[in-house]
Design a protein around this motif. Structure first.
Motif, PDB file in Angstrom:
ATOM      1  N   PRO A  13       0.804  -1.228   0.000  1.00  0.00           N
ATOM      2  CA  PRO A  13       0.000   0.000   0.000  1.00  0.00           C
ATOM      3  C   PRO A  13       0.836   1.277   0.000  1.00  0.00           C
ATOM      4  CG  PRO A  13       0.177  -0.826   2.226  1.00  0.00           C
ATOM      5  CD  PRO A  13       0.947  -1.773   1.359  1.00  0.00           C
ATOM      6  N   ILE A  14       2.137   1.165  -0.291  1.00  0.00           N
ATOM      7  CA  ILE A  14       2.961   2.352  -0.490  1.00  0.00           C
ATOM      8  C   ILE A  14       3.811   2.170  -1.734  1.00  0.00           C
ATOM      9  CG2 ILE A  14       3.052   3.039   1.944  1.00  0.00           C
ATOM     10  CD1 ILE A  14       5.928   1.794   2.000  1.00  0.00           C
ATOM     11  N   VAL A  15       4.315   3.271  -2.228  1.00  0.00           N
ATOM     12  CA  VAL A  15       5.295   3.294  -3.320  1.00  0.00           C
ATOM     13  C   VAL A  15       6.575   3.900  -2.758  1.00  0.00           C
ATOM     14  CG1 VAL A  15       5.871   4.291  -5.565  1.00  0.00           C
ATOM     15  CG2 VAL A  15       3.550   3.468  -5.125  1.00  0.00           C
ATOM     16  N   GLY A  16       7.698   3.241  -3.017  1.00  0.00           N
ATOM     17  CA  GLY A  16       8.965   3.749  -2.511  1.00  0.00           C
ATOM     18  C   GLY A  16       9.134   3.474  -1.032  1.00  0.00           C
ATOM     19  N   GLY A  17      10.060   4.222  -0.421  1.00  0.00           N
ATOM     20  CA  GLY A  17      10.391   3.995   0.977  1.00  0.00           C
ATOM     21  C   GLY A  17       9.816   5.048   1.897  1.00  0.00           C
ATOM     22  N   LEU A  18       9.754   4.703   3.174  1.00  0.00           N
ATOM     23  CA  LEU A  18       9.291   5.610   4.211  1.00  0.00           C
ATOM     24  C   LEU A  18      10.473   6.150   5.013  1.00  0.00           C
ATOM     25  CD1 LEU A  18       6.385   3.415   5.646  1.00  0.00           C
ATOM     26  CD2 LEU A  18       6.131   5.394   4.136  1.00  0.00           C
ATOM     27  N   LYS A  19      10.352   7.359   5.480  1.00  0.00           N
ATOM     28  CA  LYS A  19      11.371   7.920   6.361  1.00  0.00           C
ATOM     29  C   LYS A  19      11.476   7.042   7.613  1.00  0.00           C
ATOM     30  CE  LYS A  19      12.608  12.277   8.654  1.00  0.00           C
ATOM     31  NZ  LYS A  19      12.163  13.669   8.905  1.00  0.00           N
ATOM     32  N   ASP A  20      12.679   6.564   7.860  1.00  0.00           N
ATOM     33  CA  ASP A  20      12.951   5.654   8.984  1.00  0.00           C
ATOM     34  C   ASP A  20      12.164   4.354   8.894  1.00  0.00           C
ATOM     35  OD1 ASP A  20      14.652   7.605  10.118  1.00  0.00           O
ATOM     36  OD2 ASP A  20      12.944   8.554  11.134  1.00  0.00           O
ATOM     37  N   GLY A  21      11.604   4.071   7.707  1.00  0.00           N
ATOM     38  CA  GLY A  21      10.828   2.845   7.533  1.00  0.00           C
ATOM     39  C   GLY A  21       9.503   2.839   8.271  1.00  0.00           C
ATOM     40  N   GLU A  22       9.025   4.025   8.663  1.00  0.00           N
ATOM     41  CA  GLU A  22       7.837   4.114   9.517  1.00  0.00           C
ATOM     42  C   GLU A  22       6.877   5.195   9.023  1.00  0.00           C
ATOM     43  OE1 GLU A  22      10.098   3.135  13.781  1.00  0.00           O
ATOM     44  OE2 GLU A  22       9.551   5.205  13.250  1.00  0.00           O
ATOM     45  N   TYR A  23       5.606   5.049   9.429  1.00  0.00           N
ATOM     46  CA  TYR A  23       4.637   6.111   9.208  1.00  0.00           C
ATOM     47  C   TYR A  23       3.741   6.221  10.437  1.00  0.00           C
ATOM     48  CZ  TYR A  23       1.088   2.551   8.115  1.00  0.00           C
ATOM     49  OH  TYR A  23       0.214   1.483   8.181  1.00  0.00           O
ATOM     50  N   LEU A  24       3.063   7.350  10.520  1.00  0.00           N
ATOM     51  CA  LEU A  24       2.165   7.620  11.633  1.00  0.00           C
ATOM     52  C   LEU A  24       0.725   7.596  11.153  1.00  0.00           C
ATOM     53  CD1 LEU A  24       4.029  10.724  13.153  1.00  0.00           C
ATOM     54  CD2 LEU A  24       4.223   8.340  13.880  1.00  0.00           C
ATOM     55  N   SER A  42      10.033  18.623 -17.725  1.00  0.00           N
ATOM     56  CA  SER A  42      10.114  18.018 -16.407  1.00  0.00           C
ATOM     57  C   SER A  42      11.543  17.593 -16.077  1.00  0.00           C
ATOM     58  CB  SER A  42       9.191  16.797 -16.343  1.00  0.00           C
ATOM     59  OG  SER A  42       9.145  16.248 -15.055  1.00  0.00           O
ATOM     60  N   GLN A  43      11.905  17.718 -14.805  1.00  0.00           N
ATOM     61  CA  GLN A  43      13.193  17.243 -14.314  1.00  0.00           C
ATOM     62  C   GLN A  43      12.979  16.091 -13.350  1.00  0.00           C
ATOM     63  OE1 GLN A  43      15.433  20.565 -12.699  1.00  0.00           O
ATOM     64  NE2 GLN A  43      16.095  21.136 -14.740  1.00  0.00           N
ATOM     65  N   THR A  44      13.991  15.226 -13.241  1.00  0.00           N
ATOM     66  CA  THR A  44      13.895  14.132 -12.295  1.00  0.00           C
ATOM     67  C   THR A  44      14.133  14.650 -10.871  1.00  0.00           C
ATOM     68  OG1 THR A  44      14.732  11.942 -11.697  1.00  0.00           O
ATOM     69  CG2 THR A  44      16.326  13.490 -12.584  1.00  0.00           C
ATOM     70  N   HIS A  45      13.386  14.088  -9.932  1.00  0.00           N
ATOM     71  CA  HIS A  45      13.519  14.444  -8.523  1.00  0.00           C
ATOM     72  C   HIS A  45      14.507  13.482  -7.888  1.00  0.00           C
ATOM     73  CE1 HIS A  45      10.140  17.378  -8.218  1.00  0.00           C
ATOM     74  NE2 HIS A  45       9.876  16.810  -9.393  1.00  0.00           N
ATOM     75  N   LEU A  46      15.566  14.016  -7.314  1.00  0.00           N
ATOM     76  CA  LEU A  46      16.692  13.202  -6.864  1.00  0.00           C
ATOM     77  C   LEU A  46      16.426  12.542  -5.516  1.00  0.00           C
ATOM     78  CD1 LEU A  46      19.670  15.505  -7.889  1.00  0.00           C
ATOM     79  CD2 LEU A  46      18.714  13.561  -9.137  1.00  0.00           C
ATOM     80  N   LEU A  47      16.951  11.309  -5.402  1.00  0.00           N
ATOM     81  CA  LEU A  47      16.821  10.515  -4.193  1.00  0.00           C
ATOM     82  C   LEU A  47      18.163  10.418  -3.477  1.00  0.00           C
ATOM     83  CD1 LEU A  47      14.763   7.695  -5.892  1.00  0.00           C
ATOM     84  CD2 LEU A  47      13.893   9.074  -4.008  1.00  0.00           C
ATOM     85  N   ASN A  48      18.112  10.375  -2.166  1.00  0.00           N
ATOM     86  CA  ASN A  48      19.307  10.103  -1.370  1.00  0.00           C
ATOM     87  C   ASN A  48      19.664   8.630  -1.557  1.00  0.00           C
ATOM     88  OD1 ASN A  48      20.877   9.181   0.980  1.00  0.00           O
ATOM     89  ND2 ASN A  48      20.480  11.207   1.840  1.00  0.00           N
ATOM     90  N   LEU A  49      20.866   8.358  -2.032  1.00  0.00           N
ATOM     91  CA  LEU A  49      21.255   6.985  -2.345  1.00  0.00           C
ATOM     92  C   LEU A  49      21.287   6.093  -1.112  1.00  0.00           C
ATOM     93  CD1 LEU A  49      24.085   7.550  -4.998  1.00  0.00           C
ATOM     94  CD2 LEU A  49      21.836   6.518  -5.376  1.00  0.00           C
ATOM     95  N   ASN A  50      21.465   6.668   0.061  1.00  0.00           N
ATOM     96  CA  ASN A  50      21.529   5.872   1.290  1.00  0.00           C
ATOM     97  C   ASN A  50      20.151   5.581   1.874  1.00  0.00           C
ATOM     98  OD1 ASN A  50      24.420   5.729   1.390  1.00  0.00           O
ATOM     99  ND2 ASN A  50      24.435   7.845   2.108  1.00  0.00           N
ATOM    100  N   THR A  51      19.248   6.550   1.767  1.00  0.00           N
ATOM    101  CA  THR A  51      17.942   6.401   2.418  1.00  0.00           C
ATOM    102  C   THR A  51      16.802   6.126   1.450  1.00  0.00           C
ATOM    103  OG1 THR A  51      17.443   8.775   2.301  1.00  0.00           O
ATOM    104  CG2 THR A  51      18.672   7.995   4.240  1.00  0.00           C
ATOM    105  N   GLY A  52      16.981   6.453   0.167  1.00  0.00           N
ATOM    106  CA  GLY A  52      15.897   6.311  -0.794  1.00  0.00           C
ATOM    107  C   GLY A  52      14.832   7.374  -0.677  1.00  0.00           C
TER     108      GLY A  52
END
Length: 296
Positions: free
Chosen positions: A50-61, A169-179
């Motif tokens: 039910p999500i796309v991509g990653g979550l900050k700290d792998g968590e949501y509220l 349009s430009q690509t939105h950059l991701l942090n390679l360590n955190t996604g």
């Protein structure tokens, strides 16, 4: 494995994750999907929910509670899908909430993935039914990986992605360590409507577009012309990705995105989130069209 076949195409779908594994020409030897080599990347076309991509700290509220969800959610690689419908032209797989899913996603749902063969086109439809007594929140998307190159006389850099309209349009950059999204963007188009493929294109992870005018992207070979097109009218975002030095490219229609580095982690505030009221149904489709010159 379950299959559909018509005069032009054969597709194979694995019930685990309801994942499309093969798109094959009936009349020749051409294959159009990545083979899932586990030494490189073992995916073929994961379904994201039910999500796309990653979550900050792998968590949501949600409310006062904290939940953990892995990148792209729990639908991919899930062996609880059941074949809920099958006829000559269509397969539908359904995943229903369980005690296990409620631990990471506190909503009651039915999530279905359908594959329909229409001549030289595969239509993929996602349907979410809210069977809870409250609003549920989710993101979803596709992640199909296409073989590239298709023919033995080609190289990866003989290919480009052609968009139906000129783009700024430009690509939105991701942090390679955190996604997670950094808030920075970068130009990536080689011409107003093409991106050339090369093995270093994804050194900074996926290309992610939030504001494309185009709702159709074509994988094009310099030697063999247009190979296939993905149309994604129902999806606001598009991801493009491959493992470095891998002979595939993913063209990914998304309803939803990874978190940003400054996310408040509240699920209902997530970019692209769908809020589905109780007892309502959400549906979104995209298509993969294989150009007929490669099927004869």
């Amino acid at each position: 494995m379950f299959s559909l076949k018509n005069a032009l195409l054969k597709i194979s779908v694995h019930p685990v994750g309801a994942e499309l594994r093969k798109i094959s020409s009936v009349k020749n030897v051409n294959e159009f999907m990545w083979n899932g080599n586990p030494d490189i990347w073992n995916g073929h076309a994961p379904n994201l929910f039910p999500i796309v991509g990653g979550l900050k700290d792998g968590e949501y509220l949600h409310g006062t509670d904290i939940y953990k969800l892995s990148r792209h959610g729990f639908a991919r690689n899930n062996d609880d899908f059941v074949l809920s419908e099958k006829n000559n032209d269509q397969l539908t797989f359904t995943l229903k909430y369980s005690e296990e899913t409620l631990l990471s996603y506190p909503f009651k749902f039915e999530y279905s993935v359908s594959y329909e063969l229409l001549k030289n086109t595969i239509k993929i439809t996602y349907e979410v039914k809210n069977i809870d007594d409250k609003t549920i929140y989710f993101c979803l998307g596709g992640h199909p990986a296409f073989k590239c190159p298709v023919y033995p006389d080609e190289n990866y850099d003989d290919y480009n992605l052609k968009f139906e309209y000129p783009e700024t349009s430009q690509t939105h950059l991701l942090n390679l360590n955190t996604g997670l999204f950094t808030g920075q963007t970068e130009a990536t188009f080689n011409t107003p409507n093409t991106i050339d493929l090369n093995y270093h294109l994804f050194d900074k992870d996926a290309l992610v577009f939030k504001d494309l005018k185009s709702k159709k992207v074509t994988l094009e070979s310099k030697k063999h012309g247009e190979i296939l097109s993905v149309k994604y009218q129902d999806f606001p975002f598009l991801g493009i990705w491959a493992k470095p030095n891998a002979d595939f490219v993913c063209i990914e229609p998304w309803q939803g995105l990874a978190d940003s580095e400054n996310s408040n982690q509240i699920l209902k505030d997530k970019e692209g989130i769908v809020a589905l009221e109780k007892h309502k149904t959400y549906s979104a489709s995209y298509t993969i069209e294989i150009h007929e010159t490669h099927l004869v």
